[in-house]
Motif scaffolding. Structure first.
Motif, PDB file in Angstrom:
ATOM      1  N   LEU A 199      -5.292   3.108  -2.901  1.00  0.00           N
ATOM      2  CA  LEU A 199      -4.522   4.226  -3.448  1.00  0.00           C
ATOM      3  C   LEU A 199      -5.393   5.463  -3.641  1.00  0.00           C
ATOM      4  O   LEU A 199      -4.893   6.590  -3.652  1.00  0.00           O
ATOM      5  CB  LEU A 199      -3.875   3.828  -4.776  1.00  0.00           C
ATOM      6  N   ARG A 200      -6.696   5.269  -3.783  1.00  0.00           N
ATOM      7  CA  ARG A 200      -7.615   6.396  -3.919  1.00  0.00           C
ATOM      8  C   ARG A 200      -7.963   7.038  -2.582  1.00  0.00           C
ATOM      9  O   ARG A 200      -8.550   8.119  -2.546  1.00  0.00           O
ATOM     10  CB  ARG A 200      -8.914   5.929  -4.588  1.00  0.00           C
ATOM     11  N   SER A 201      -7.636   6.368  -1.500  1.00  0.00           N
ATOM     12  CA  SER A 201      -8.092   6.788  -0.178  1.00  0.00           C
ATOM     13  C   SER A 201      -7.380   8.019   0.350  1.00  0.00           C
ATOM     14  O   SER A 201      -7.887   8.705   1.244  1.00  0.00           O
ATOM     15  CB  SER A 201      -7.900   5.646   0.817  1.00  0.00           C
ATOM     16  N   GLY A 202      -6.183   8.286  -0.156  1.00  0.00           N
ATOM     17  CA  GLY A 202      -5.388   9.381   0.392  1.00  0.00           C
ATOM     18  C   GLY A 202      -4.530   8.944   1.562  1.00  0.00           C
ATOM     19  O   GLY A 202      -3.800   9.747   2.144  1.00  0.00           O
ATOM     20  N   VAL A 203      -4.590   7.658   1.902  1.00  0.00           N
ATOM     21  CA  VAL A 203      -3.813   7.126   3.023  1.00  0.00           C
ATOM     22  C   VAL A 203      -2.368   6.841   2.624  1.00  0.00           C
ATOM     23  O   VAL A 203      -1.444   7.036   3.411  1.00  0.00           O
ATOM     24  CB  VAL A 203      -4.469   5.828   3.554  1.00  0.00           C
ATOM     25  N   VAL A 204      -2.174   6.405   1.364  1.00  0.00           N
ATOM     26  CA  VAL A 204      -0.887   5.858   0.932  1.00  0.00           C
ATOM     27  C   VAL A 204       0.014   6.933   0.331  1.00  0.00           C
ATOM     28  O   VAL A 204      -0.413   7.713  -0.528  1.00  0.00           O
ATOM     29  CB  VAL A 204      -1.110   4.729  -0.085  1.00  0.00           C
ATOM     30  N   ASN A 205       1.281   6.930   0.774  1.00  0.00           N
ATOM     31  CA  ASN A 205       2.282   7.857   0.242  1.00  0.00           C
ATOM     32  C   ASN A 205       3.297   7.178  -0.673  1.00  0.00           C
ATOM     33  O   ASN A 205       3.970   7.836  -1.454  1.00  0.00           O
ATOM     34  CB  ASN A 205       3.045   8.535   1.379  1.00  0.00           C
ATOM     35  N   GLY A 206       3.431   5.867  -0.521  1.00  0.00           N
ATOM     36  CA  GLY A 206       4.401   5.130  -1.320  1.00  0.00           C
ATOM     37  C   GLY A 206       3.908   3.732  -1.605  1.00  0.00           C
ATOM     38  O   GLY A 206       3.078   3.198  -0.866  1.00  0.00           O
ATOM     39  N   LEU A 207       4.418   3.126  -2.672  1.00  0.00           N
ATOM     40  CA  LEU A 207       3.949   1.815  -3.108  1.00  0.00           C
ATOM     41  C   LEU A 207       5.128   0.921  -3.448  1.00  0.00           C
ATOM     42  O   LEU A 207       6.022   1.305  -4.201  1.00  0.00           O
ATOM     43  CB  LEU A 207       3.058   1.984  -4.341  1.00  0.00           C
ATOM     44  N   ILE A 208       5.133  -0.291  -2.861  1.00  0.00           N
ATOM     45  CA  ILE A 208       6.091  -1.329  -3.221  1.00  0.00           C
ATOM     46  C   ILE A 208       5.266  -2.479  -3.768  1.00  0.00           C
ATOM     47  O   ILE A 208       4.440  -3.054  -3.057  1.00  0.00           O
ATOM     48  CB  ILE A 208       6.923  -1.765  -2.003  1.00  0.00           C
TER      49      ILE A 208
END
Length: 222
Positions: A199-208
């Protein structure tokens, strides 16, 4: 988790049945495919954003894509290459093949990507499937790696670690993923450190994520 992810994908496809959906691998993503029902999207494309495993498991990227295409009536594409090449030179040869070039072009145009994260332990799928050795696992830890996604190993800040395995992995890299909408699927408390880092990487836009894991992640204060 499989139901939640499948329902979200179903909603996306009902809004636009010509989506190009990129997929990773793993048990959570496998469960998403198993629970996807009641949607027809003959114009959709499903593409693996990583190479395939040697074992014929339901969570193999090839099987994930095949299942999604079969359940929706859409088209399935995959990278016809190993998950991790034997050497950097072998990787260069493999990704120069026309079929691989085409598949990577489709992957880079994905409307949305579903990925998961793995922990670096002896119980991880990578170790249980023999994709990395115990020695490689230890060297990854020494390089600062805390987890992986699609065979890309990252540290606690979500940065790709300096390790030769990252040079041999055949998958969309972090910079390519940052240009795409990416949903991270997390199930289980053992995935918390890897999830936090990714989540810190800047890769992720959404989380399930499941409830227990979400509470544990929130308790970390971020």
């Amino acid at each position: 988790m499989g139901v939640a992810a499948a329902n979200h994908l179903k909603t996306l496809l009902s809004e636009n049945d010509s989506l190009t959906v990129g997929t990773g691998w793993g048990r959570t993503i496998e469960q998403m495919t198993l629970h996807l029902a009641g949607v027809r999207a003959p114009h959709a494309r499903f593409i693996s954003i990583m190479g395939s495993l040697t074992a014929n498991n339901a969570y193999n990227p090839f099987e994930v894509v095949h299942s999604l295409a079969r359940r929706t009536g859409g088209e399935g594409y995959f990278l016809p290459v190993p998950f991790i090449a034997d050497s950097v030179d072998d990787k260069k040869v493999l990704i120069s093949q026309r079929s691989v070039v085409k598949a990577l072009e489709i992957a880079r145009s994905a409307s949305v990507c579903f990925i998961s994260a793995g922990e670096l332990t002896e119980e991880s799928l990578l170790r249980r499937q023999g994709m990395i050795s115990g020695t490689e696992l230890e060297s990854l830890r020494q390089a600062g790696a805390v987890g992986d996604t699609n065979g890309i190993f990252f540290d606690s800040e979500g940065r790709q670690v300096d390790h030769e395995l990252n040079e041999r992995t055949i998958a969309l890299g972090f910079e390519e993923l940052k240009a795409l909408p990416v949903l991270l699927l997390i199930a289980g408390l053992e995935k918390i450190q890897a999830a936090r880092a990714l989540l810190r990487s800047g890769v992720v836009n959404g989380l399930i994520i499941d409830g227990d894991a979400a509470e544990a992640l929130a308790a970390l204060g971020e």
